[in-house]
Structure formats: C-alpha cells, structure tokens
Design a protein around this motif. Structure first.
Motif, mmCIF file in Angstrom:
data_model
loop_
_atom_site.group_PDB
_atom_site.id
_atom_site.type_symbol
_atom_site.label_atom_id
_atom_site.label_comp_id
_atom_site.label_asym_id
_atom_site.label_seq_id
_atom_site.Cartn_x
_atom_site.Cartn_y
_atom_site.Cartn_z
ATOM 1 N N LEU A 88 10.948 8.743 -2.404
ATOM 2 C CA LEU A 88 11.106 8.957 -3.848
ATOM 3 C C LEU A 88 10.347 7.927 -4.658
ATOM 4 N N GLU A 89 9.269 7.399 -4.108
ATOM 5 C CA GLU A 89 8.478 6.378 -4.787
ATOM 6 C C GLU A 89 7.210 6.986 -5.392
ATOM 7 N N GLY A 90 6.654 6.303 -6.382
ATOM 8 C CA GLY A 90 5.370 6.686 -6.952
ATOM 9 C C GLY A 90 5.406 7.911 -7.833
ATOM 10 N N ARG A 91 6.592 8.255 -8.360
ATOM 11 C CA ARG A 91 6.741 9.521 -9.055
ATOM 12 C C ARG A 91 5.922 9.594 -10.336
ATOM 13 N N GLY B 265 0.797 -1.224 0.000
ATOM 14 C CA GLY B 265 0.000 0.000 0.000
ATOM 15 C C GLY B 265 0.823 1.264 0.000
ATOM 16 N N GLY B 266 2.116 1.158 -0.305
ATOM 17 C CA GLY B 266 2.965 2.340 -0.342
ATOM 18 C C GLY B 266 2.660 3.226 -1.523
ATOM 19 N N VAL B 267 3.207 4.443 -1.499
ATOM 20 C CA VAL B 267 2.877 5.435 -2.524
ATOM 21 C C VAL B 267 3.283 4.981 -3.918
ATOM 22 N N GLY B 268 4.221 4.059 -4.003
ATOM 23 C CA GLY B 268 4.628 3.553 -5.302
ATOM 24 C C GLY B 268 3.561 2.747 -6.002
ATOM 25 N N THR B 269 2.529 2.341 -5.272
ATOM 26 C CA THR B 269 1.432 1.556 -5.846
ATOM 27 C C THR B 269 0.180 2.396 -6.077
ATOM 28 N N TRP B 270 0.217 3.686 -5.769
ATOM 29 C CA TRP B 270 -0.985 4.512 -5.836
ATOM 30 C C TRP B 270 -1.304 4.933 -7.261
ATOM 31 N N SER B 271 -2.587 5.009 -7.539
ATOM 32 C CA SER B 271 -3.066 5.483 -8.839
ATOM 33 C C SER B 271 -3.049 7.006 -8.877
ATOM 34 N N VAL B 272 -3.308 7.564 -10.050
ATOM 35 C CA VAL B 272 -3.386 9.011 -10.190
ATOM 36 C C VAL B 272 -4.478 9.576 -9.292
ATOM 37 N N GLU B 273 -5.626 8.927 -9.278
ATOM 38 C CA GLU B 273 -6.727 9.421 -8.445
ATOM 39 C C GLU B 273 -6.404 9.304 -6.966
ATOM 40 N N GLU B 274 -5.686 8.273 -6.570
ATOM 41 C CA GLU B 274 -5.292 8.155 -5.160
ATOM 42 C C GLU B 274 -4.307 9.258 -4.781
ATOM 43 N N TRP B 275 -3.405 9.601 -5.690
ATOM 44 C CA TRP B 275 -2.510 10.724 -5.434
ATOM 45 C C TRP B 275 -3.305 12.020 -5.279
ATOM 46 N N LYS B 276 -4.311 12.215 -6.120
ATOM 47 C CA LYS B 276 -5.116 13.431 -6.011
ATOM 48 C C LYS B 276 -5.828 13.499 -4.665
ATOM 49 N N SER B 277 -6.279 12.360 -4.172
ATOM 50 C CA SER B 277 -6.900 12.324 -2.848
ATOM 51 C C SER B 277 -5.900 12.694 -1.762
ATOM 52 N N GLU B 278 -4.695 12.157 -1.848
ATOM 53 C CA GLU B 278 -3.657 12.461 -0.858
ATOM 54 C C GLU B 278 -3.303 13.945 -0.873
ATOM 55 N N ILE B 279 -3.197 14.525 -2.062
ATOM 56 C CA ILE B 279 -2.881 15.947 -2.180
ATOM 57 C C ILE B 279 -4.010 16.796 -1.613
ATOM 58 N N SER B 280 -5.256 16.431 -1.936
ATOM 59 C CA SER B 280 -6.403 17.168 -1.428
ATOM 60 C C SER B 280 -6.436 17.158 0.095
ATOM 61 N N GLN B 281 -6.119 16.012 0.690
ATOM 62 C CA GLN B 281 -6.125 15.919 2.144
ATOM 63 C C GLN B 281 -4.972 16.712 2.760
ATOM 64 N N ALA B 282 -3.817 16.704 2.104
ATOM 65 C CA ALA B 282 -2.692 17.502 2.595
ATOM 66 C C ALA B 282 -3.068 18.981 2.643
ATOM 67 N N LYS B 283 -3.742 19.455 1.601
ATOM 68 C CA LYS B 283 -4.199 20.839 1.593
ATOM 69 C C LYS B 283 -5.228 21.086 2.694
ATOM 70 N N SER B 284 -6.143 20.142 2.872
ATOM 71 C CA SER B 284 -7.210 20.312 3.850
ATOM 72 C C SER B 284 -6.666 20.431 5.267
ATOM 73 N N PHE B 285 -5.653 19.653 5.607
ATOM 74 C CA PHE B 285 -5.099 19.710 6.960
ATOM 75 C C PHE B 285 -4.438 21.057 7.230
ATOM 76 N N VAL B 286 -3.927 21.702 6.190
ATOM 77 C CA VAL B 286 -3.353 23.039 6.357
ATOM 78 C C VAL B 286 -4.463 24.082 6.424
ATOM 79 N N ARG B 287 -5.457 23.940 5.579
ATOM 80 C CA ARG B 287 -6.531 24.938 5.536
ATOM 81 C C ARG B 287 -7.442 24.898 6.768
ATOM 82 N N ASN B 288 -7.412 23.776 7.504
ATOM 83 C CA ASN B 288 -8.360 23.593 8.613
ATOM 84 C C ASN B 288 -7.686 23.216 9.926
#
Length: 427
Positions: free
Chosen positions: A233-236, A181-204
């Motif tokens: 450096l995985e999942g680039r 389940g590491g980032v090297g196995t994540w899909s494009v949509e899963e990356w978008k979810s991770e990025i969205s959550q990273a932003k949310s934790f800063v905004r809230n």
C-alpha cells in the motif's frame, strides 16, 4: 518456482492505533501451493467461436466477457444492492493450488473476484534481466521469478478465471517496499515504467517462456487492465498520477472506513477498509496479512493451537463488517487477500467461509472491482452523493424508500463532485 520467502514490510498507515495500522501487504514468497454457474469450458476458442491473436499470440481478442453483472441505475427509492469484492494480491498458481481452488469456490457460491497478477509470475528466471525495475538493477526482484511449470499453471488459471467472469488486474512486478528504492519513493515516470513492463510480461509471455503451443490469454490486457493495488500500500500518490494519465479506472491501495467510495484523480477509490477484530478493542484492514500481524506478529506460522481461533476471528470480523454494512449504509465491502497458507491456512478457510456465508444471499452481489466500477458509473450522481453522507453502519432514517426518493441538490464540496484538475470525466 518462485522464491520461497520475501521480505515482510510494514507500510506507513494512518490509523487510530498502531497495531491496527499495518500495511496490507504480503510478507512471503510468490503465489502459494473453477466465477458463475454454467461458465463455458476453458480455452479462448470457447468464447463466441472467434479468436483474434494479439502480438505474439500471448493474448487474444475473443469477444465480450461472459458472466458479468449488468449494471442498472437504481430506481427512485430503491435500496442499493450489497456489494462485496474479494481480491487477491500477486495472483498465481503453484503447488498449493489456491488460485484454482478459489476459482471453484467462486463458481460454487456465484462470486466473481479480482485477481491482481504480479507480472514476474509470467517471466522465467532465465529471462530475469528483461525486467528493469525503477531504482534497482535489471533482474532484481523481492519475490523472485517463475519457472516454466509455474508459468504454464498460472496462465491456465488466468485464462479460466477470465472466462469465469473474473477480472485480471495488476500487483505490478518486483514488489519492492520500504525506503531503499521501494515503490513509495518512485516518481510518476517510474510508475509508468513499472506499469508498462507489467503489461509487457503479460503480452509476451509466450516469447519470454517459449511455451508457444499453449492457448493465449483470452483478453487484450491493454483493455483488461483498469486497476491495481500497490505493494505494501505504498507509493499511492504518484501511482494515482500515473494511473490517471494512463486511463485506469480505479485504485485499491488506500485505507478507509466502510463508506461509499469517491473518486480521486478520476479513479474510483476502492480502498481496503477497517473492520472489527472480535474480542479486541481496535479494528484492522480487511486483509489476511493484517489479521495475521495482529495475531502472530510477522511470524507466518504461529502457535498451531491458535490457528483455528485466529481463522475464526478473521471470519467473524469480516462477517461483522458485512452485517453492519448490509443492515446500515450498504457500502461495498472491500476485502483483500493473498494465496498463502499462513498459520496453517487459517485465513484461507476464513475467506472461504465468508464467501459461503454472504455471497449466497439474495440481495448480495459478490463481484470484481470492474463490475463495481461499472455499477457506480451507471448511477445518478445525486444518488451517490446521498449514499456517501451515511456513516459506517448508518441506515437511512425513515428507510431507503424515502431517503433515495427526495434528492436535494449536491452541495458545494460534496465528494461526489470531481475537483477541478483531478481527472474529471475520466472513468
């Protein structure tokens, strides 16, 4: 505070030798433990006298950031400046106070840097289930979560860092590496979810922590966040696809030699670079973790008798890398680090000594990735194309005056030219 340990993971890296190829990735827990002279006092109200709160007041629009390099196009025949970027993965402040320390170092030596925040450093453990990581149960994390004191201290340092002229990027959230389940196995949509959550934790962070009386972060994170480094450096590949769709401007998750950067999918490729390991027959990534692995293996506290030697070896390797760029092709030197006291703080001393040595030189610009991207975007594409033709440590024959005065047309296939369908025009 954050968990004291986290899994050490070696990522897949293409390198000429096995030992030189360990992934540049933190191997222990979260953040451990004021950039330009005359920076304004901390606090959002210090900028332009106006604050417009965003959302719950965790962030705010406070005007144009101060203390930034003003990008200028090179004149014909002009030698390019020597850029150096110091960057920090999982930036946060705890009892070791390394974040605040390196902010002071940056001010002392006129350096601005990039701090890659892990979103969970602004999420209290009691709200862990607000994080829904891809391919993991809600509330999972390989670096733990923070407590209120840690969040308060980290917000203070992020606020001050931005006011100093530094950049706040992201190191995402749960720091999952490897095949389970590491980032090297994540899909494009899963990356978008991770990025969205990273932003949310800063905004809230105020709502999530209850620390509503504190000042906001003095930036709009949707606009501030333009680049990242992936865990281990995985999942680039899939991250680049997601980042391109979301309008990011750069990535620094790859591996390269010391040459001028190109673009991939419309993003500047600011890969970590291979640099000398003095006394050894190979090179390694310009990152504290990689020097450590080549010295004490995965042990973060190796033989104390060797700590000074190991720190000096990293410092000397970074300075050798700087010297060959500075006297050669002038390619930007990209350096990555963690706020960790591995091997008795050997690597923190090495980085500080490197900053003190190189950032004070007249023709050297120690800047953030954002400022480097701004400068590159301001240049004539034909100039960048010629810069990219220079190899590691290769100075132009006849000097810079002749090399960058007579510019030939960009040849077919030159890396300065965006490939069709890969984000051309998106900066």
């Amino acid at each position: 505070m954050l968990a004291a340990t986290k899994r050490i993971t070696v990522g897949a890296v293409a390198a000429t030798t096995l030992i030189a190829g360990f992934a540049g990735c933190s191997g222990s827990g979260g953040p451990q433990g004021p950039g330009a002279p005359g920076a304004k006092k901390e606090g959002a109200a210090a900028i332009n006298g106006a604050v417009r709160l965003i959302g719950d007041g965790s962030t705010a629009f406070t005007g144009v950031q101060s203390n930034l390099l003003r990008p200028k196009r090179l004149k014909p025949g002009q030698q390019p400046p020597q850029f150096v970027v110091f960057s920090w993965d999982g930036a946060g402040e705890d009892s070791q106070k390394l974040f605040s320390h390196f902010r002071e170092v940056g001010k002392k030596y006129g350096a601005t840097m990039t701090y890659f925040l892990s979103g969970l450093y602004l999420l209290p453990e009691g709200k862990a289930t607000l994080y829904d990581p891809p391919q993991h149960a809600p509330g999972s994390s390989d670096i733990g979560f923070n407590d209120l004191a840690g969040i308060k201290d980290t917000v203070r340092e992020l606020r001050g860092a931005w006011l100093d002229g530094n950049e706040v990027g992201t190191h995402f959230n749960g720091h999952f590496c490897g095949n389970d389940g590491g980032v090297g196995t994540w899909s494009v949509e899963e990356w978008k979810s991770e990025i969205s959550q990273a932003k949310s934790f800063v905004r809230n962070w105020k709502t999530n922590s209850g620390l509503t009386a504190l000042e906001p972060l003095p930036f709009d994170y949707d606009k501030e966040l333009i680049g990242a480094r992936t865990p281990c450096l995985e999942g680039r590949e899939n991250f680049l696809r997601a980042a391109s769709d979301l309008g990011f401007r750069y990535d620094t998750s790859g591996i390269s030699s010391q040459v001028w950067p190109t673009k991939e999918r419309g993003l500047w490729n600011f890969s970590l670079q291979m640099v000398p390991v003095p006394g050894r027959a190979f090179e390694t990534l310009a990152m504290d973790y990689n020097f450590m692995v080549n010295q004490s293996g995965t042990s973060t506290q190796g033989d104390p008798a060797k700590h000074d030697y190991w720190g000096n070896q990293m410092r000397d390797g970074l300075i050798q890398a700087f010297d060959r760029a500075h006297g050669g092709n002038r390619a930007p030197l990209i350096i990555g680090n963690h706020f960790e006291s591995w091997n008795g703080g050997a690597y923190m001393r090495a980085v500080e000594q490197t900053i003190a040595t190189v950032c004070v030189l007249r023709d050297v610009k120690c800047v953030s990735f954002r400022q480097l991207a701004d400068w590159l975007d301001a240049q004539d594409p034909k100039v960048l194309a010629k810069l990219r033709r220079l190899g590691v440590g290769e100075a132009p024959g006849g000097g810079w005056g002749g090399y960058l005065t007579v510019l030939s047309a960009v040849p077919a296939g030159d890396p300065a030219v965006e490939r069709p369908g890969e984000g051309a025009g998106r900066d």
